[in-house]
Write a protein that holds these residues in place. Structure first.
Motif, PDB file in Angstrom:
ATOM      1  N   LEU A   1      -1.524  -0.479   7.924  1.00 45.43           N
ATOM      2  CA  LEU A   1      -1.343  -1.874   8.321  1.00 45.43           C
ATOM      3  C   LEU A   1      -2.609  -2.439   8.960  1.00 45.43           C
ATOM      4  O   LEU A   1      -3.028  -3.562   8.649  1.00 45.43           O
ATOM      5  N   LEU A   2      -3.237  -1.669   9.843  1.00 42.23           N
ATOM      6  CA  LEU A   2      -4.464  -2.114  10.499  1.00 42.23           C
ATOM      7  C   LEU A   2      -5.580  -2.327   9.486  1.00 42.23           C
ATOM      8  O   LEU A   2      -6.302  -3.328   9.539  1.00 42.23           O
ATOM      9  N   PHE A   3      -5.724  -1.413   8.543  1.00 46.34           N
ATOM     10  CA  PHE A   3      -6.761  -1.540   7.530  1.00 46.34           C
ATOM     11  C   PHE A   3      -6.548  -2.797   6.691  1.00 46.34           C
ATOM     12  O   PHE A   3      -7.480  -3.583   6.482  1.00 46.34           O
ATOM     13  N   ILE A   4      -5.329  -3.001   6.222  1.00 44.55           N
ATOM     14  CA  ILE A   4      -5.049  -4.158   5.367  1.00 44.55           C
ATOM     15  C   ILE A   4      -5.232  -5.463   6.133  1.00 44.55           C
ATOM     16  O   ILE A   4      -5.841  -6.416   5.634  1.00 44.55           O
ATOM     17  N   ALA A   5      -4.732  -5.520   7.369  1.00 44.55           N
ATOM     18  CA  ALA A   5      -4.863  -6.749   8.165  1.00 44.55           C
ATOM     19  C   ALA A   5      -6.332  -7.063   8.453  1.00 44.55           C
ATOM     20  O   ALA A   5      -6.746  -8.224   8.365  1.00 44.55           O
ATOM     21  N   SER A   6      -7.123  -6.043   8.771  1.00 45.21           N
ATOM     22  CA  SER A   6      -8.543  -6.278   9.054  1.00 45.21           C
ATOM     23  C   SER A   6      -9.299  -6.709   7.811  1.00 45.21           C
ATOM     24  O   SER A   6     -10.142  -7.615   7.866  1.00 45.21           O
ATOM     25  N   MET A   7      -9.011  -6.074   6.692  1.00 41.81           N
ATOM     26  CA  MET A   7      -9.707  -6.444   5.460  1.00 41.81           C
ATOM     27  C   MET A   7      -9.333  -7.857   5.005  1.00 41.81           C
ATOM     28  O   MET A   7     -10.189  -8.610   4.543  1.00 41.81           O
ATOM     29  N   MET A   8      -8.075  -8.205   5.139  1.00 46.56           N
ATOM     30  CA  MET A   8      -7.666  -9.560   4.767  1.00 46.56           C
ATOM     31  C   MET A   8      -8.280 -10.591   5.723  1.00 46.56           C
ATOM     32  O   MET A   8      -8.639 -11.685   5.310  1.00 46.56           O
TER      33      MET A   8
ATOM     34  N   LEU B   1      -3.325   2.682  19.222  1.00 46.22           N
ATOM     35  CA  LEU B   1      -3.769   3.287  20.484  1.00 46.22           C
ATOM     36  C   LEU B   1      -2.594   3.926  21.229  1.00 46.22           C
ATOM     37  O   LEU B   1      -2.697   5.051  21.722  1.00 46.22           O
ATOM     38  N   VAL B   2      -1.481   3.227  21.291  1.00 49.70           N
ATOM     39  CA  VAL B   2      -0.293   3.753  21.983  1.00 49.70           C
ATOM     40  C   VAL B   2       0.212   5.014  21.286  1.00 49.70           C
ATOM     41  O   VAL B   2       0.532   6.016  21.943  1.00 49.70           O
ATOM     42  N   LEU B   3       0.279   4.988  19.974  1.00 51.05           N
ATOM     43  CA  LEU B   3       0.757   6.155  19.229  1.00 51.05           C
ATOM     44  C   LEU B   3      -0.168   7.352  19.410  1.00 51.05           C
ATOM     45  O   LEU B   3       0.299   8.499  19.509  1.00 51.05           O
ATOM     46  N   LEU B   4      -1.462   7.123  19.472  1.00 46.60           N
ATOM     47  CA  LEU B   4      -2.400   8.222  19.691  1.00 46.60           C
ATOM     48  C   LEU B   4      -2.250   8.815  21.091  1.00 46.60           C
ATOM     49  O   LEU B   4      -2.329  10.032  21.269  1.00 46.60           O
ATOM     50  N   VAL B   5      -2.017   7.962  22.076  1.00 49.97           N
ATOM     51  CA  VAL B   5      -1.787   8.458  23.435  1.00 49.97           C
ATOM     52  C   VAL B   5      -0.506   9.288  23.485  1.00 49.97           C
ATOM     53  O   VAL B   5      -0.477  10.388  24.048  1.00 49.97           O
TER      54      VAL B   5
ATOM     55  N   SER C   1      -1.489  -4.168  15.497  1.00 53.65           N
ATOM     56  CA  SER C   1      -1.474  -2.830  14.907  1.00 53.65           C
ATOM     57  C   SER C   1      -2.532  -1.933  15.548  1.00 53.65           C
ATOM     58  O   SER C   1      -2.323  -0.723  15.691  1.00 53.65           O
ATOM     59  N   TYR C   2      -3.639  -2.513  15.970  1.00 54.45           N
ATOM     60  CA  TYR C   2      -4.670  -1.776  16.702  1.00 54.45           C
ATOM     61  C   TYR C   2      -4.106  -1.243  18.023  1.00 54.45           C
ATOM     62  O   TYR C   2      -4.273  -0.061  18.351  1.00 54.45           O
ATOM     63  N   LEU C   3      -3.423  -2.104  18.763  1.00 57.23           N
ATOM     64  CA  LEU C   3      -2.826  -1.680  20.036  1.00 57.23           C
ATOM     65  C   LEU C   3      -1.721  -0.653  19.817  1.00 57.23           C
ATOM     66  O   LEU C   3      -1.602   0.320  20.578  1.00 57.23           O
ATOM     67  N   LEU C   4      -0.925  -0.829  18.769  1.00 58.40           N
ATOM     68  CA  LEU C   4       0.117   0.145  18.443  1.00 58.40           C
ATOM     69  C   LEU C   4      -0.500   1.490  18.092  1.00 58.40           C
ATOM     70  O   LEU C   4       0.019   2.541  18.506  1.00 58.40           O
TER      71      LEU C   4
ATOM     72  N   LEU D   1       6.296  10.832  14.172  1.00 55.64           N
ATOM     73  CA  LEU D   1       5.144  10.277  14.890  1.00 55.64           C
ATOM     74  C   LEU D   1       3.911  10.214  13.986  1.00 55.64           C
ATOM     75  O   LEU D   1       3.216   9.193  13.950  1.00 55.64           O
ATOM     76  N   GLU D   2       3.652  11.268  13.251  1.00 57.84           N
ATOM     77  CA  GLU D   2       2.491  11.271  12.355  1.00 57.84           C
ATOM     78  C   GLU D   2       2.671  10.267  11.211  1.00 57.84           C
ATOM     79  O   GLU D   2       1.711   9.628  10.791  1.00 57.84           O
ATOM     80  N   SER D   3       3.885  10.130  10.731  1.00 60.53           N
ATOM     81  CA  SER D   3       4.153   9.124   9.695  1.00 60.53           C
ATOM     82  C   SER D   3       3.961   7.714  10.243  1.00 60.53           C
ATOM     83  O   SER D   3       3.448   6.831   9.541  1.00 60.53           O
ATOM     84  N   ALA D   4       4.352   7.500  11.490  1.00 64.60           N
ATOM     85  CA  ALA D   4       4.154   6.188  12.126  1.00 64.60           C
ATOM     86  C   ALA D   4       2.665   5.896  12.309  1.00 64.60           C
ATOM     87  O   ALA D   4       2.223   4.757  12.104  1.00 64.60           O
ATOM     88  N   ILE D   5       1.887   6.902  12.665  1.00 70.49           N
ATOM     89  CA  ILE D   5       0.437   6.720  12.806  1.00 70.49           C
ATOM     90  C   ILE D   5      -0.172   6.379  11.448  1.00 70.49           C
ATOM     91  O   ILE D   5      -1.026   5.486  11.345  1.00 70.49           O
ATOM     92  N   THR D   6       0.281   7.058  10.400  1.00 68.49           N
ATOM     93  CA  THR D   6      -0.216   6.769   9.052  1.00 68.49           C
ATOM     94  C   THR D   6       0.096   5.331   8.646  1.00 68.49           C
ATOM     95  O   THR D   6      -0.771   4.611   8.154  1.00 68.49           O
ATOM     96  N   ALA D   7       1.336   4.911   8.854  1.00 70.91           N
ATOM     97  CA  ALA D   7       1.730   3.545   8.492  1.00 70.91           C
ATOM     98  C   ALA D   7       0.956   2.513   9.306  1.00 70.91           C
ATOM     99  O   ALA D   7       0.553   1.463   8.776  1.00 70.91           O
ATOM    100  N   THR D   8       0.715   2.803  10.569  1.00 72.28           N
ATOM    101  CA  THR D   8      -0.030   1.873  11.423  1.00 72.28           C
ATOM    102  C   THR D   8      -1.481   1.754  10.986  1.00 72.28           C
ATOM    103  O   THR D   8      -2.046   0.660  10.995  1.00 72.28           O
ATOM    104  N   THR D   9      -2.092   2.871  10.587  1.00 70.98           N
ATOM    105  CA  THR D   9      -3.475   2.795  10.112  1.00 70.98           C
ATOM    106  C   THR D   9      -3.565   1.988   8.819  1.00 70.98           C
ATOM    107  O   THR D   9      -4.521   1.238   8.630  1.00 70.98           O
TER     108      THR D   9
END
Length: 121
Positions: A102-109, A22-26, A17-20, A92-100
């Motif tokens: 997912l990244l937050f939950i995965a990192s916290m877990m 980065l790709v979405l931001l680019v 999700s971190y790599l995704l 695109l913005e909705s995908a960035i929101t969903a990815t953030t």
């Protein structure tokens, strides 16, 4: 599922999700229309560099990298939620929101499960 498997899967999910993200931001930077005096490179650097700082720690699975990444991701989440609202649910913005999220939950877990295995900060 054992605790070590949970740690492994959460690390993989966080890294993907971190790599995704980065790709979405680019992609969002490249398709944005900018005024002529604006620099796409500078805009991309402002978006990407704060995340790139955490890459070595994430690859090694360090707890502190995941903890600090969660704090930084909250800024990206806030920006993407506002942008998605202002663009009336742009894909695109909705995908960035969903990815953030997912990244937050995965990192916290990952932090939660690694701490249960006895890994020090």
């Amino acid at each position: 599922m054992t605790l070590n498997q949970k740690v492994k899967y959460s690390q993989i999910t966080a890294l993907l999700s971190y790599l995704l993200l980065l790709v979405l931001l680019v992609v969002s930077t490249l398709i944005t229309t900018l005024p002529p005096e604006a620099s796409r490179g500078l805009m991309l650097a402002v978006k990407i560099v704060p995340l790139i700082i955490f890459l070595p720690g994430l690859l090694k699975g360090h707890l502190r990298a995941h903890i600090w990444l969660c704090f930084v991701v909250l800024f990206y989440f806030t920006r993407s939620v506002v942008a998605a609202y202002l663009t009336e649910g742009d894909l695109l913005e909705s995908a960035i929101t969903a990815t953030t999220v997912l990244l937050f939950i995965a990192s916290m877990m990952n932090v939660f499960w690694q701490k249960r295995t006895g890994v020090p900060l």
